[in-house]
Design a protein around this motif. Sequence first.
Motif, PDB file in Angstrom:
ATOM      1  N   ARG A   1      -7.275 106.959  93.226  1.00 42.80           N
ATOM      2  CA  ARG A   1      -8.640 107.472  92.075  1.00 42.80           C
ATOM      3  C   ARG A   1      -8.044 106.812  90.746  1.00 42.80           C
ATOM      4  NH1 ARG A   1     -12.099 112.603  90.602  1.00 42.80           N
ATOM      5  NH2 ARG A   1     -13.944 111.065  89.555  1.00 42.80           N
TER       6      ARG A   1
ATOM      7  N   ALA B   1      -9.956 115.518  93.523  1.00 41.01           N
ATOM      8  CA  ALA B   1     -11.061 114.090  93.154  1.00 41.01           C
ATOM      9  C   ALA B   1     -10.938 115.979  92.958  1.00 41.01           C
ATOM     10  CB  ALA B   1     -12.121 114.233  94.377  1.00 41.01           C
ATOM     11  N   ASP B   2     -11.668 117.009  93.634  1.00 41.04           N
ATOM     12  CA  ASP B   2     -12.120 117.574  92.557  1.00 41.04           C
ATOM     13  C   ASP B   2     -11.387 118.924  91.474  1.00 41.04           C
ATOM     14  OD1 ASP B   2     -15.219 117.868  94.219  1.00 41.04           O
ATOM     15  OD2 ASP B   2     -14.271 119.395  95.350  1.00 41.04           O
TER      16      ASP B   2
ATOM     17  N   ASP C   1     -10.938 116.216  88.486  1.00 39.66           N
ATOM     18  CA  ASP C   1     -12.303 116.531  87.936  1.00 39.66           C
ATOM     19  C   ASP C   1     -12.183 117.247  86.686  1.00 39.66           C
ATOM     20  OD1 ASP C   1     -13.377 114.226  88.793  1.00 39.66           O
ATOM     21  OD2 ASP C   1     -14.445 115.496  90.272  1.00 39.66           O
ATOM     22  N   ASP C   2     -11.963 118.750  87.642  1.00 41.41           N
ATOM     23  CA  ASP C   2     -11.492 119.886  86.695  1.00 41.41           C
ATOM     24  C   ASP C   2     -10.374 119.881  85.707  1.00 41.41           C
ATOM     25  OD1 ASP C   2     -13.407 121.053  88.127  1.00 41.41           O
ATOM     26  OD2 ASP C   2     -11.571 122.669  89.621  1.00 41.41           O
TER      27      ASP C   2
ATOM     28  N   TRP D   1      -9.371 116.666  84.583  1.00 43.16           N
ATOM     29  CA  TRP D   1     -10.547 116.010  83.686  1.00 43.16           C
ATOM     30  C   TRP D   1     -11.717 116.727  82.531  1.00 43.16           C
ATOM     31  CZ3 TRP D   1     -10.636 111.517  87.146  1.00 43.16           C
ATOM     32  CH2 TRP D   1      -9.128 110.969  88.217  1.00 43.16           C
ATOM     33  N   PHE D   2     -11.837 117.096  82.768  1.00 45.73           N
ATOM     34  CA  PHE D   2     -13.071 118.328  81.758  1.00 45.73           C
ATOM     35  C   PHE D   2     -12.456 118.243  81.062  1.00 45.73           C
ATOM     36  CE2 PHE D   2     -15.049 121.719  80.836  1.00 45.73           C
ATOM     37  CZ  PHE D   2     -16.504 121.847  80.879  1.00 45.73           C
TER      38      PHE D   2
END
Length: 105
Positions: free
Chosen positions: A21, A56-57, A60-61, A63-64
């Motif tokens: 990624r 990936a989840d 994403d968390d 990075w949020f």
Amino acid sequence: MSETISPTFTFVKDGVYYFSRRIPKELLRHYSSPRIAYSLRTRSAKIADARARKAADQLDDYWFHLRSRNAELPGKHMLRTVAGRGRRSAEARDRAVALAVADDW
């Protein structure tokens, strides 16, 4: 000739699935490389898909969290800060979370 499609965020090398990624540009300063890539340790597309989605989840968390921490919030100057938790400890925490995501496999 059969065409195979790898699960999202994966590629196959010598029959083994890998997660890959790209790091978003605004978050590159938190990483030493522009890409995260590691072995999912499986030859099964189904298992690789599940592991890649989970990774990936998690990214994403995380990075949020990084984006929201850096966001300009109205009234940010009024937030309480915890004594002894400066920039250095925040960077150490970020590295620890990134390692935890990578070591989850």
